[in-house]
Scaffold this active site. Structure first.
Site, PDB file in Angstrom:
ATOM      1  N   LYS A  40     -13.934  56.137 -16.283  1.00  0.00           N
ATOM      2  CA  LYS A  40     -12.727  56.339 -17.097  1.00  0.00           C
ATOM      3  C   LYS A  40     -12.013  57.576 -16.590  1.00  0.00           C
ATOM      4  O   LYS A  40     -12.636  58.462 -15.989  1.00  0.00           O
ATOM      5  CB  LYS A  40     -13.110  56.556 -18.561  1.00  0.00           C
ATOM      6  CG  LYS A  40     -11.999  56.239 -19.536  1.00  0.00           C
ATOM      7  CD  LYS A  40     -11.977  54.782 -19.894  1.00  0.00           C
ATOM      8  CE  LYS A  40     -10.838  54.422 -20.803  1.00  0.00           C
ATOM      9  NZ  LYS A  40     -10.982  53.050 -21.323  1.00  0.00           N
ATOM     10  N   ASP A  67      -4.814  52.360 -20.276  1.00  0.00           N
ATOM     11  CA  ASP A  67      -5.428  52.646 -21.563  1.00  0.00           C
ATOM     12  C   ASP A  67      -4.269  53.229 -22.390  1.00  0.00           C
ATOM     13  O   ASP A  67      -3.100  52.959 -22.062  1.00  0.00           O
ATOM     14  CB  ASP A  67      -6.610  53.636 -21.404  1.00  0.00           C
ATOM     15  CG  ASP A  67      -7.516  53.673 -22.640  1.00  0.00           C
ATOM     16  OD1 ASP A  67      -8.358  52.787 -22.784  1.00  0.00           O
ATOM     17  OD2 ASP A  67      -7.370  54.579 -23.479  1.00  0.00           O
TER      18      ASP A  67
HETATM   19  N1  GLU Z   1      -8.863  50.645 -20.962  1.00  0.00           N
HETATM   20  C1  GLU Z   1      -9.408  49.342 -21.192  1.00  0.00           C
HETATM   21  C2  GLU Z   1     -10.757  49.449 -21.856  1.00  0.00           C
HETATM   22  O1  GLU Z   1     -10.956  50.328 -22.667  1.00  0.00           O
HETATM   23  C3  GLU Z   1      -9.367  48.465 -19.957  1.00  0.00           C
HETATM   24  C4  GLU Z   1     -10.075  48.978 -18.753  1.00  0.00           C
HETATM   25  C5  GLU Z   1      -9.851  48.135 -17.509  1.00  0.00           C
HETATM   26  O2  GLU Z   1      -9.196  47.098 -17.563  1.00  0.00           O
HETATM   27  O3  GLU Z   1     -10.361  48.556 -16.475  1.00  0.00           O
HETATM   28  O4  GLU Z   1     -11.643  48.660 -21.665  1.00  0.00           O
END
Ligand code: GLU
Length: 449
Positions: free
Chosen positions: A130, A170
């Protein structure tokens, strides 16, 4: 029961607390997973011996960098960028970027940690990571957002790659930001590497259903939970907090399944529309105009806007917290229970506080943690990577059918694992154990690294 293993888990938690001071959200996310793991260690002594849990709690790599940029008036700003590459046992690091003033290392680590298990639950070949920045896109012009994204990628690009680390969106990062980030990555590397980012525009490597996937997925997951109890979404009153991507498409799918989403929120307050939220108006206000929700109430006569206050005061059958972490506390949970709410399905990452989850349990409310219920977004990102790798493009129908199948499988896996490990109906335990087992097996197989 499992006294020895419980002591091991307590020790691991104490070490995480000591080594990561002040990172409260990270502590919370770790605690919630560890509480489920004593039963696993009791069956897998090799994970205790090889310190598999300890290794999963320690990010493989943490990158923190300066992001300087200039606003439209020429003023210089300095933000902080993060990428926590948490675990790559199952595939390249995968997880979104969050641009929000609240972002700090502890927030990124909680999100990255959750992402490991969520991604494992999808059954797709993706590790967990992340990132993000404390940059606040609110009120910024397109040109300012572009300059920020370019500066951010000028550092981050060296850590990315379709086989290394694949960010996505996100909070605060959508198609616009992914576009600027991709453009800068392509410019610096001189490579059209589609699979390095997901959530791309449909004209240049993006996948159908990725935009809708997290919200649709949460609704599909809710439908599975109801099915187990002999119910359907049809006719249910649903309250969805937030009004970003997850909320908007969660509402859309709830309506398609015959339910009525009657309320949603943003940082200014919430709207209640007993007729059901008008999605055309909501999308126009939030996605096109990027305006506050009171504008919705000005345009839709059946709606009322409540400034401030808690959206969880609105009685419902199904609550779908889809805004942000810890938005639903013990008091809100007690109100939901008192008003007859029977299902809570987390669309956001860790939106319910531990106290809220305890109250749901005591009240007999069926509860789905975000790492299971909101996994549809990242699962569809993995489908986007698959399409990029094969230079293929799937139809909306095919992609949506894949998403529905993945959500069904996640529900089944969580449900069955909870039974196998002696806690029938406990989807928190089911998700944590099922996710952990998949990651731990791969971590173990790769040796001490
Ligand atoms: N931010 C999204 C999550 O919390 C998607 C992450 C992604 O698609 O890599 O899963």
């Amino acid at each position: 029961m499992h006294a020895g293993e419980s002591a091991v888990v307590e020790q691991i938690y104490d070490d995480v607390l000591r080594r990561n001071p002040g990172e409260t959200e990270f502590h919370q996310a770790v605690r919630e997973v560890l509480e489920s793991l004593a039963v696993v260690l009791a069956r897998h002594s090799e994970y205790t011996e090889m310190k598999t849990v300890e290794r999963i709690c320690e990010p493989e790599r943490q990158i923190i960098f300066r992001v300087p940029w200039q606003d439209d008036s020429g003023e210089v700003h300095i933000n902080r960028g993060f990428r926590v590459e948490f675990n790559s046992a199952l595939g390249p690091y995968k997880g979104g970027l969050r641009f929000h003033p609240s972002v700090n290392l502890g927030i990124v680590k909680f999100l990255g940690f959750e992402q490991i298990f969520k991604n494992a639950l999808t059954g797709m070949p993706i590790g967990g990571g992340k990132g993000g920045s404390d940059f606040d896109p609110k009120g910024r012009s397109d040109a300012e957002v572009m300059r920020f994204c370019q500066s951010f990628m000028t550092e981050l690009y060296r850590h990315l790659g379709e086989h290394t680390d694949v960010p996505a969106g996100d909070i605060g990062v959508g198609a616009r930001e992914i576009g600027y980030l991709f453009g800068q990555y392509k410019r610096i590397t001189n490579r059209y590497e589609s699979g390095v980012l997901t959530g791309k525009g449909l004209a240049w490597g993006g996948a159908l259903v990725r935009t809708e996937a997290t919200g649709y997925g949460a609704a599909f997951f809710a439908a599975e939970m109801l099915k187990v109890r002999g119910e359907t979404v049809d006719g249910q009153r649903v309250v969805v907090s937030g009004s970003g991507n997850v909320a908007v498409y969660g509402i859309e799918k709830v309506h398609q399944l015959g339910g009525t989403a009657i309320a949603c929120s943003d940082s200014s307050g919430y709207i209640v529309d007993e007729k059901g939220i008008d999605l055309d108006v909501l999308k126009q206000v939030k996605e096109v105009e990027r305006a506050r929700l009171d504008v919705y109430a000005d345009r839709v006569p059946s709606a009322t806007f409540v400034e401030g206050g808690s959206i969880w005061d609105v009685p419902c059958d199904i609550a779908v917290p889809s805004a942000t972490q810890n938005e639903l506390d013990g008091e809100a949970a007690a109100t939901l229970a008192r008003n007859g709410c029977r299902y809570v399905v987390e669309g956001a990452n860790m939106p319910s506080t531990p106290e809220a989850v305890r109250i749901f349990r005591e009240a007999g409310i069926a509860f789905a943690p975000g790492k299971a219920a909101n996994a549809g977004g990242v699962a569809t990102s993995a489908l986007e990577m698959q399409q990029n790798a094969s230079r293929d493009r799937w139809t909306f129908e095919h992609s949506e059918a894949r998403l529905a199948e993945i959500m069904r499988d996640i529900h089944t896996r969580c449900h069955q694992t909870a039974e196998e490990y002696g806690s029938p109906g406990d989807l928190v335990l089911g998700a944590n154990v099922a996710g952990f087992l998949r990651v731990a097996e791969a971590v173990h197989a790769h040796g001490l690294i």
